[in-house]
Design an enzyme around this catalytic site. Structure first.
Site, PDB file in Angstrom:
ATOM      1  N   GLY A  41       0.861  -1.360   0.163  1.00  0.00           N
ATOM      2  CA  GLY A  41      -0.084   0.220  -0.102  1.00  0.00           C
ATOM      3  C   GLY A  41       0.743   1.278   0.011  1.00  0.00           C
ATOM      4  O   GLY A  41       1.942   1.261  -0.303  1.00  0.00           O
ATOM      5  N   LYS A  52      10.848   7.184   5.367  1.00  0.00           N
ATOM      6  CA  LYS A  52      12.121   7.094   6.676  1.00  0.00           C
ATOM      7  C   LYS A  52      13.493   6.696   6.111  1.00  0.00           C
ATOM      8  O   LYS A  52      14.576   7.023   6.679  1.00  0.00           O
ATOM      9  CB  LYS A  52      11.358   5.882   7.419  1.00  0.00           C
ATOM     10  CG  LYS A  52      10.735   6.505   8.652  1.00  0.00           C
ATOM     11  CD  LYS A  52       9.185   7.274   8.347  1.00  0.00           C
ATOM     12  CE  LYS A  52       8.777   8.560   8.535  1.00  0.00           C
ATOM     13  NZ  LYS A  52       7.265   8.643   8.153  1.00  0.00           N
ATOM     14  N   GLY A 184       1.773  20.198   8.386  1.00  0.00           N
ATOM     15  CA  GLY A 184       1.567  18.889   9.121  1.00  0.00           C
ATOM     16  C   GLY A 184       2.687  17.795   9.033  1.00  0.00           C
ATOM     17  O   GLY A 184       3.897  18.154   8.567  1.00  0.00           O
ATOM     18  N   ILE A 186       3.665  15.138   7.311  1.00  0.00           N
ATOM     19  CA  ILE A 186       4.309  14.561   6.123  1.00  0.00           C
ATOM     20  C   ILE A 186       4.966  15.865   5.487  1.00  0.00           C
ATOM     21  O   ILE A 186       6.268  15.613   5.114  1.00  0.00           O
ATOM     22  CB  ILE A 186       3.137  14.204   5.016  1.00  0.00           C
ATOM     23  CG1 ILE A 186       2.611  13.015   5.565  1.00  0.00           C
ATOM     24  CG2 ILE A 186       3.765  14.002   3.745  1.00  0.00           C
ATOM     25  CD1 ILE A 186       1.543  12.374   4.769  1.00  0.00           C
ATOM     26  N   GLY A 274      -2.825  16.952   3.385  1.00  0.00           N
ATOM     27  CA  GLY A 274      -3.570  15.994   3.971  1.00  0.00           C
ATOM     28  C   GLY A 274      -3.914  15.091   2.897  1.00  0.00           C
ATOM     29  O   GLY A 274      -3.430  15.125   1.688  1.00  0.00           O
ATOM     30  N   ARG A 275      -4.709  14.030   3.433  1.00  0.00           N
ATOM     31  CA  ARG A 275      -4.854  12.751   2.563  1.00  0.00           C
ATOM     32  C   ARG A 275      -6.541  12.699   2.711  1.00  0.00           C
ATOM     33  O   ARG A 275      -7.011  13.082   3.786  1.00  0.00           O
ATOM     34  CB  ARG A 275      -4.143  11.687   2.922  1.00  0.00           C
ATOM     35  CG  ARG A 275      -2.680  11.651   2.675  1.00  0.00           C
ATOM     36  CD  ARG A 275      -1.934  10.423   2.957  1.00  0.00           C
ATOM     37  NE  ARG A 275      -2.381   9.488   2.118  1.00  0.00           N
ATOM     38  CZ  ARG A 275      -2.055   9.059   1.002  1.00  0.00           C
ATOM     39  NH1 ARG A 275      -1.212   9.922   0.341  1.00  0.00           N
ATOM     40  NH2 ARG A 275      -2.413   7.983   0.249  1.00  0.00           N
ATOM     41  N   ALA A 322      -0.541   3.805   9.718  1.00  0.00           N
ATOM     42  CA  ALA A 322      -0.307   2.717   9.560  1.00  0.00           C
ATOM     43  C   ALA A 322      -0.547   1.601  10.472  1.00  0.00           C
ATOM     44  O   ALA A 322      -1.029   0.744  10.206  1.00  0.00           O
ATOM     45  CB  ALA A 322       1.069   2.258   8.730  1.00  0.00           C
ATOM     46  N   HIS A 446      20.336   2.298  32.916  1.00  0.00           N
ATOM     47  CA  HIS A 446      21.065   3.530  33.020  1.00  0.00           C
ATOM     48  C   HIS A 446      22.406   3.241  32.061  1.00  0.00           C
ATOM     49  O   HIS A 446      23.150   2.236  32.289  1.00  0.00           O
ATOM     50  CB  HIS A 446      21.674   3.774  34.397  1.00  0.00           C
ATOM     51  CG  HIS A 446      22.582   5.052  34.428  1.00  0.00           C
ATOM     52  ND1 HIS A 446      22.129   6.613  34.073  1.00  0.00           N
ATOM     53  CD2 HIS A 446      23.858   5.185  34.532  1.00  0.00           C
ATOM     54  CE1 HIS A 446      23.012   7.065  34.191  1.00  0.00           C
ATOM     55  NE2 HIS A 446      24.247   6.487  34.479  1.00  0.00           N
TER      56      HIS A 446
HETATM   57  C1  LIG Z   1       4.646  10.602   2.825  1.00  0.00           C
HETATM   58  C2  LIG Z   1       4.157   9.728   3.823  1.00  0.00           C
HETATM   59  C3  LIG Z   1       4.551   9.118   5.136  1.00  0.00           C
HETATM   60  C4  LIG Z   1       3.730   8.350   5.783  1.00  0.00           C
HETATM   61  N1  LIG Z   1       4.462   8.074   7.049  1.00  0.00           N
HETATM   62  C5  LIG Z   1       3.847   7.257   7.861  1.00  0.00           C
HETATM   63  C6  LIG Z   1       4.436   6.677   9.119  1.00  0.00           C
HETATM   64  O1  LIG Z   1       5.812   7.219   9.300  1.00  0.00           O
HETATM   65  N2  LIG Z   1       3.819   6.285  10.169  1.00  0.00           N
HETATM   66  C7  LIG Z   1       2.512   5.916   9.859  1.00  0.00           C
HETATM   67  O2  LIG Z   1       1.939   5.420  10.634  1.00  0.00           O
HETATM   68  N3  LIG Z   1       1.947   6.171   8.688  1.00  0.00           N
HETATM   69  C8  LIG Z   1       2.583   7.063   7.808  1.00  0.00           C
HETATM   70  N4  LIG Z   1       1.584   7.394   6.538  1.00  0.00           N
HETATM   71  C9  LIG Z   1       0.436   7.038   6.551  1.00  0.00           C
HETATM   72  C10 LIG Z   1       0.253   5.446   6.246  1.00  0.00           C
HETATM   73  O3  LIG Z   1       0.996   5.364   4.914  1.00  0.00           O
HETATM   74  C11 LIG Z   1      -1.290   5.086   5.924  1.00  0.00           C
HETATM   75  O4  LIG Z   1      -1.706   5.683   7.050  1.00  0.00           O
HETATM   76  C12 LIG Z   1      -1.287   3.650   5.672  1.00  0.00           C
HETATM   77  O5  LIG Z   1      -0.774   3.195   4.752  1.00  0.00           O
HETATM   78  C13 LIG Z   1      -2.790   3.556   5.593  1.00  0.00           C
HETATM   79  O6  LIG Z   1      -2.971   1.703   5.369  1.00  0.00           O
HETATM   80  P1  LIG Z   1      -4.298   1.349   4.631  1.00  0.00           P
HETATM   81  O7  LIG Z   1      -3.983  -0.049   4.636  1.00  0.00           O
HETATM   82  O8  LIG Z   1      -5.427   1.787   5.252  1.00  0.00           O
HETATM   83  O9  LIG Z   1      -4.022   1.916   3.153  1.00  0.00           O
HETATM   84  P2  LIG Z   1      -3.001   2.033   2.103  1.00  0.00           P
HETATM   85  O10 LIG Z   1      -1.687   1.798   2.557  1.00  0.00           O
HETATM   86  O11 LIG Z   1      -3.394   3.312   1.195  1.00  0.00           O
HETATM   87  O12 LIG Z   1      -3.444   0.788   1.081  1.00  0.00           O
HETATM   88  C14 LIG Z   1      -4.357   0.679   0.388  1.00  0.00           C
HETATM   89  C15 LIG Z   1      -4.041  -0.066  -0.956  1.00  0.00           C
HETATM   90  O13 LIG Z   1      -5.444  -0.630  -1.477  1.00  0.00           O
HETATM   91  C16 LIG Z   1      -5.276  -0.590  -2.957  1.00  0.00           C
HETATM   92  N5  LIG Z   1      -6.521  -0.312  -3.655  1.00  0.00           N
HETATM   93  C17 LIG Z   1      -7.386   0.985  -3.529  1.00  0.00           C
HETATM   94  N6  LIG Z   1      -8.530   0.657  -4.005  1.00  0.00           N
HETATM   95  C18 LIG Z   1      -8.395  -0.631  -4.492  1.00  0.00           C
HETATM   96  C19 LIG Z   1      -9.369  -1.499  -5.512  1.00  0.00           C
HETATM   97  N7  LIG Z   1     -10.443  -1.155  -5.829  1.00  0.00           N
HETATM   98  N8  LIG Z   1      -8.941  -2.766  -5.748  1.00  0.00           N
HETATM   99  C20 LIG Z   1      -7.673  -3.028  -5.317  1.00  0.00           C
HETATM  100  N9  LIG Z   1      -6.908  -2.316  -4.814  1.00  0.00           N
HETATM  101  C21 LIG Z   1      -7.351  -1.100  -4.347  1.00  0.00           C
HETATM  102  C22 LIG Z   1      -4.281   0.681  -3.272  1.00  0.00           C
HETATM  103  O14 LIG Z   1      -3.663   0.713  -4.506  1.00  0.00           O
HETATM  104  C23 LIG Z   1      -3.343   0.416  -2.124  1.00  0.00           C
HETATM  105  O15 LIG Z   1      -2.120  -0.055  -2.295  1.00  0.00           O
HETATM  106  C24 LIG Z   1       2.491   8.268   5.785  1.00  0.00           C
HETATM  107  C25 LIG Z   1       1.861   8.232   4.374  1.00  0.00           C
HETATM  108  C26 LIG Z   1       2.620   9.046   3.583  1.00  0.00           C
HETATM  109  C27 LIG Z   1       1.762   9.621   2.272  1.00  0.00           C
END
Ligand SMILES: Cc1cc2nc3c(=O)[nH]c(=O)nc-3n(C[C@H](O)[C@H](O)[C@H](O)COP(=O)(O)OP(=O)(O)OC[C@H]3O[C@@H](n4cnc5c(N)ncnc54)[C@H](O)[C@@H]3O)c2cc1C
Length: 467
Positions: A41, A52, A184, A186, A274-275, A322, A446
């Site tokens: 993802g 990171k 924020g 990111i 934001g996202r 994540a 320590h």
């Molecule tokens: C630059 C950046 C840095 C970040 N750093 C951190 C961090 O340090 N620590 C942290 O906790 N979080 C961080 N995050 C946030 C974190 O990446 C997300 O919170 C996390 O990935 C969410 O997980 P998820 O499984 O909900 O969705 P996602 O990781 O977004 O995964 C969803 C997946 O679903 C797939 N998908 C979507 N629709 C469909 C469909 N219809 N059919 C098939 N596949 C589909 C997509 O292709 C994607 O791969 C960061 C985000 C960004 C952008």
């Protein structure tokens, strides 16, 4: 003939892949559908992991010029090879995404490449990149489709000069001047990467403070620290337009509350406001899954308004992190399997991987005041911690908030070296309902940075010993 599974998970990010693995462990026949060529993802491909990798590499580079000589390590003529740094980042991403493939095989999860669309409860159509489609049937479907970058009206992201986080992770040249729209997590992490490599970084933030939602005292200290590092902040300001010129960008910035604006010249703009949840092409409207006006799928115990369809991770309510997605993935699988599943939303840590790092868990002072909860504060600075002193890394402090009556820890907020690794201790303490006294009476090794947590816990009862 449809392929039949107990559970189909749509999305192979931290929510989806952990849900699929846990469900398989519990004996279910599971398929995970993912559009991207690789699993993992946003987090593994364009989020947590690549950011990171660059933060770590650039922090070492910066230390080589600043801290190393003070420690007697003379690393003369330290240079950056940006292409090599990016290669390391890409290799890390490749290795870790392949690792998920391995985990799927190990646990017997079927990985299906393609875009998943709900045809009906329990029926998912998957269309592969070659256009061929197949239908999967399952008793349960978990939507884990994640989130996507939020754009700014009228400003087109080209991922070269006007970039989202994805483009900012892959710039081919160090910008002279990067304007980051949004103060924020990111924007500040990626701003840090490029500032360390030599860019001037200007952050334009609509609100009067950076990192909204963070404990205000930590946020103020964090901003002061970043300013000392060279960040320029334009708070209470909004970007209204970006004009592309041949060799530069001109960013129009106006005070958020109105007034005369200004133009800022730069070569890269990072849009980091934001996202938003990603639900495009999922067929939600066809099956009647309710979506909020902001695009989130509301759930109760992970179930949407339609029986047998669940949602987890960024696509549903709660912090877009994540580990929150991972927790929900595990808990949803357990509940679908008929066992106990649980996510404690009061104890979800959050980390900003700058230097110093920021790490928090639980309630902020502002939240406690608003809720009318009486609390005590214990605080300890890293300047008084032996390990931080020998490491020449003393910026920041730990703050513990405990219930004034029961002494139960309600929030832990830290800014300082390696606090991202230290927040786990606070989360475990809070998960077990610890009092500040429990932490204060726990023996801490320590000399470690974690002794700061113990001293802050002693401070809740006004008996700090080492300051
Ligand atoms: C630059 C950046 C840095 C970040 N750093 C951190 C961090 O340090 N620590 C942290 O906790 N979080 C961080 N995050 C946030 C974190 O990446 C997300 O919170 C996390 O990935 C969410 O997980 P998820 O499984 O909900 O969705 P996602 O990781 O977004 O995964 C969803 C997946 O679903 C797939 N998908 C979507 N629709 C469909 C469909 N219809 N059919 C098939 N596949 C589909 C997509 O292709 C994607 O791969 C960061 C985000 C960004 C952008």
């Amino acid at each position: 003939m449809p392929d039949t599974f107990d559970l189909v998970v749509i999305g192979g990010g931290p929510g989806g892949y952990n849900c699929a693995i846990r469900a398989a462990q519990l004996g279910m026949n599971v398929a995970c559908v993912e559009t991207r060529a690789t699993l993992g993802g946003t987090c593994l491909n364009v989020g947590c992991i690549p950011s990171k990798a660059l933060l770590h590499a650039t922090e070492i580079y910066q230390s080589a010029n600043t801290i190393f000589p003070k420690l007697g390590v003379m690393a003369e003529d330290v240079k950056v090879d940006l292409a090599a740094m990016m290669k390391h980042k890409d290799a890390s991403v490749e290795g870790l995404t392949k690792g998920i493939e391995f985990l799927f095989k190990k646990n017997g999860v079927t990985h299906i490449s393609g875009h998943g669309k709900l045809l009906a409860p329990g029926r998912v159509e998957v269309t592969a990149t070659d256009g061929l489609s197949r239908v999967l049937e399952a008793d349960h479907v978990v939507i884990a489709s994640g989130s996507e970058v939020m754009g700014l009206a009228g400003i087109e992201i080209d991922e070269e000069r006007i970039v989202s986080s994805t483009g900012a992770l892959a710039l081919k040249k160090v910008p002279d001047h990067m304007v980051v729209v949004g103060g924020g997590v990111i924007g500040l992490e990626l701003g840090s990467v490029w500032r360390r490599l030599g860019s001037k970084v200007t952050v334009v933030e609509f609100l009067d403070a950076i990192t909204p939602g963070l404990d205000a005292e930590i946020s103020k200290q964090f901003q002061r620290t970043l300013k000392k590092q060279g960040f320029v902040f334009k708070l209470g300001s909004k970007v209204t337009a970006v004009e592309k010129k041949k060799n530069a960008l001109s960013v129009s910035v106006e005070p958020a509350k109105g007034g005369a604006g200004q133009e800022i010249a730069c070569d890269v703009v990072l849009v980091a406001i934001g996202r938003k949840p990603f639900t495009q092409g999922l067929g939600l409207e066809d099956v009647g899954v309710v979506v909020t006006p902001r695009g989130f799928i509301p759930t109760e115990e992970f179930q949407t308004n339609i029986e047998g369809i669940y949602a987890i991770g960024d696509v549903t309510h709660g912090p877009m992190l994540a580990h929150k997605a991972e927790d929900e993935g595990m808990a949803a699988a357990e509940m679908i399997a008929g066992t106990a599943g649980h996510v404690n939303y009061d104890v979800i840590p959050s980390v900003i991987y700058t230097h110093p790092e920021v790490a928090t868990v639980g309630k902020t002072e502002e939240e406690l005041k608003e809720a009318g909860i009486a609390y005590k504060v214990g605080k300890f600075p890293f300047t008084a911690n032996a390990r931080a002193r020998v490491n020449l890394d003393t910026e920041g402090f730990v703050k513990i908030l405990a219930d004034a009556e029961t002494d139960r820890v309600l929030g832990v907020h830290m800014i300082g070296p390696e606090v991202g690794n230290m927040i786990g201790e606070a989360a475990i303490a809070m998960e077990f309902g610890a009092s500040a006294e429990d932490i204060a009476r726990t023996c801490h090794a320590h000399p470690t940075l974690t002794e700061t947590i113990r001293q802050a816990a002693l401070g809740v009862d006004d008996r700090i010993m080492q300051m």
